[in-house]
Scaffold this motif. Sequence first.
Motif, mmCIF file in Angstrom:
data_model
loop_
_atom_site.group_PDB
_atom_site.id
_atom_site.type_symbol
_atom_site.label_atom_id
_atom_site.label_comp_id
_atom_site.label_asym_id
_atom_site.label_seq_id
_atom_site.Cartn_x
_atom_site.Cartn_y
_atom_site.Cartn_z
ATOM 1 N N ASP A 185 0.764 -1.165 -0.079
ATOM 2 C CA ASP A 185 0.014 0.057 0.171
ATOM 3 C C ASP A 185 0.841 1.286 0.088
ATOM 4 O O ASP A 185 0.386 2.410 0.562
ATOM 5 C CB ASP A 185 -1.228 -0.125 1.041
ATOM 6 N N LYS A 241 1.858 1.997 -5.245
ATOM 7 C CA LYS A 241 2.351 1.445 -6.220
ATOM 8 C C LYS A 241 1.254 1.711 -7.488
ATOM 9 O O LYS A 241 1.836 1.959 -8.601
ATOM 10 C CB LYS A 241 2.662 -0.043 -6.229
ATOM 11 N N HIS A 290 -4.690 -1.891 -5.799
ATOM 12 C CA HIS A 290 -3.859 -0.766 -6.171
ATOM 13 C C HIS A 290 -4.940 0.430 -6.837
ATOM 14 O O HIS A 290 -5.626 0.153 -7.775
ATOM 15 C CB HIS A 290 -3.010 -1.287 -7.453
ATOM 16 N N THR A 313 -6.105 -11.377 3.712
ATOM 17 C CA THR A 313 -7.060 -10.876 3.095
ATOM 18 C C THR A 313 -8.359 -11.838 2.566
ATOM 19 O O THR A 313 -9.402 -11.542 2.247
ATOM 20 C CB THR A 313 -6.488 -10.242 1.768
ATOM 21 N N THR A 350 3.031 -12.530 2.873
ATOM 22 C CA THR A 350 1.897 -13.187 1.782
ATOM 23 C C THR A 350 2.820 -14.483 1.540
ATOM 24 O O THR A 350 3.796 -14.719 1.850
ATOM 25 C CB THR A 350 1.712 -12.218 0.906
HETATM 26 P P1 IMO Z 1 -1.050 -4.298 -2.261
HETATM 27 O O1 IMO Z 1 -0.385 -4.884 -3.564
HETATM 28 C C1 IMO Z 1 -1.064 -4.598 2.045
HETATM 29 C C2 IMO Z 1 -1.238 -8.730 3.980
HETATM 30 C C3 IMO Z 1 -2.387 -9.069 4.280
HETATM 31 C C4 IMO Z 1 -1.787 -10.108 5.663
HETATM 32 C C5 IMO Z 1 -0.668 -10.789 4.673
HETATM 33 C C6 IMO Z 1 -1.081 -12.134 4.159
HETATM 34 O O2 IMO Z 1 -2.073 -3.365 -2.338
HETATM 35 O O3 IMO Z 1 0.238 -3.576 -1.482
HETATM 36 P P2 IMO Z 1 -2.712 -12.935 2.119
HETATM 37 O O4 IMO Z 1 -4.113 -12.543 1.840
HETATM 38 O O5 IMO Z 1 -1.619 -12.173 0.998
HETATM 39 O O6 IMO Z 1 -2.313 -14.478 2.455
HETATM 40 O O7 IMO Z 1 -2.343 -11.885 3.505
HETATM 41 O O8 IMO Z 1 -0.295 -9.743 3.643
HETATM 42 N N1 IMO Z 1 -1.320 -7.945 2.534
HETATM 43 C C7 IMO Z 1 -1.295 -6.862 2.190
HETATM 44 N N2 IMO Z 1 -1.133 -5.800 2.742
HETATM 45 N N3 IMO Z 1 -1.018 -4.764 0.796
HETATM 46 C C8 IMO Z 1 -1.308 -5.456 0.115
HETATM 47 O O9 IMO Z 1 -1.159 -5.305 -1.163
HETATM 48 C C9 IMO Z 1 -1.288 -6.883 0.738
HETATM 49 N N4 IMO Z 1 -1.731 -8.020 0.129
HETATM 50 C C10 IMO Z 1 -1.497 -8.932 1.187
HETATM 51 O O10 IMO Z 1 -3.001 -8.042 5.106
HETATM 52 O O11 IMO Z 1 -1.288 -9.327 6.747
#
Ligand code: IMO
Length: 427
Positions: free
Chosen positions: A13, A16, A41, A129, A239
């Motif tokens: 976040d 990007k 995004h 998520t 993740t």
């Molecule tokens: P963008 O691309 C912020 C976080 C989730 C959780 C961890 C694992 O928008 O920056 P997951 O569902 O991937 O198994 O969750 O990762 N998370 C993100 N946090 N921005 C994201 O994507 C995220 N994608 C996953 O909150 O802590």
Amino acid sequence: MANILVVGTQWGDEGKGKVVDCLTEKANVVARYQGGNNAGHTVVIGDTEFILHLIPSGILHDDKVCIIGNGVIIDPSALIEEIEELQRRGIRVEENLRVSKSAHLIMPYHILMDRAKEARKGEKKIGTTGRGIGPTYADKAARSGIRVVDLFWPEYFKERLAANLADINETLVHLHNTEVLDFNEVYDKCMVYRDKLERYVDDTDILINEYIKEGKTILYEGAQGTLLDVDHGTYPYVTSSNATSGGALTGLGIGPRCIDEVFGVVKAYTTRVGGGPFPVELFDNTGNLLREKGGEYGATTGRPRRCGWLDMVVLRHAVRVNGLTGLIITKLDVLDGFSKLKVCVGYKYRDSLLTEFPKELPIIQECVPHYEEYDGWAEPTNSVTHYNDLPDNAKAYINMIEEKLSVPVVMLSTGKRRTDILYLRDF
Ligand code: IMO
Ligand code: GDP
Ligand code: MG
């Protein structure tokens, strides 16, 4: 323009989507290489906001090819929904989107498993998520995944689906006490998805390498961020993919020389959403102020983001593991009006001061930030597009980041709109 990779340096976040949208103007192709619809995004054009989850942020430009690479995992129903929503809003998707045959599918049972596993973890949950990300990448590594291309071989697809469902239904019932999935129902839905997605499916590894050979400019769009990377993040609170720059090579099928520059997106402060250690987290009014001023609520789940000051320990790690050649600072405007700004330059751990990000989760959890303090600025930076129009203390803040990390700041974002952008270097 060079072939640029845009990667998140913190916990996601960072902005990007906005940055990729700005850089797309000078690119021919935009490619996502990992993650799935856990990403959110945001791009703001005028007063209109778009939130992209799976489709590259370049799609909002009329004439750019957008590739979803093999390293991305795809929930077909979410992808169809995203395509249709964009089309309803007048965006040209059909002409521009290509989806890898080799990308793995997020199946309904992956979503159930993700949620059931989280529920069982209670307080120790990752705070995912809930999109099925972990179970899908786990199946990929375990060699029981189902890929986009498998949809086009119905007998083979049936065989794999049946084998997976037999296992999964047992786990769902006995371990998680949840509903089971009906084979025919899942199969029939998948065939509908296949028909809707067929026109987008391609050998994207061949396609992207042809574009590169033709001299077209490629923009690589990372999702999540460095500290969420499965290898370089705060494991296990991460993740399940390689969100760092290395993920682009395997996630698209390109060689390292296809990337000229690696730009790290740095939010001017730090946020994290979900569970896991976050040394600079603020639990006071300053944290709340950053959240409110920055609109720090998840673009995918709407959850409030945890907020803190800028963390140089995190950024030094990000510079190294991504091989950053440039920094893009976003949300500088959110810091307008703070009389003092703190910057974490090390972690106090028992009797020592750590300057590199620790690998040990118990150590990270005990770390207390060691701050330096800088003077803030009262004048607004919102929508400023010329460096000379920035307040002196804002310039000093940018210089401080550049000096501490020994990487040049190449762009600066001063608001959510496409036009709130400042270019500091040629590339
Ligand atoms: P963008 O691309 C912020 C976080 C989730 C959780 C961890 C694992 O928008 O920056 P997951 O569902 O991937 O198994 O969750 O990762 N998370 C993100 N946090 N921005 C994201 O994507 C995220 N994608 C996953 O909150 O802590
Ligand atoms: P991403 O996942 O890295 O693309 O980032 P998100 O879209 O999840 O979160 C970034 C948020 O900040 C979005 O709401 C953007 O519209 C907003 N944003 C991006 N750049 C700026 C900026 O420079 N200033 C402000 N105020 N908001 C920004
Ligand atoms: Mg996001």
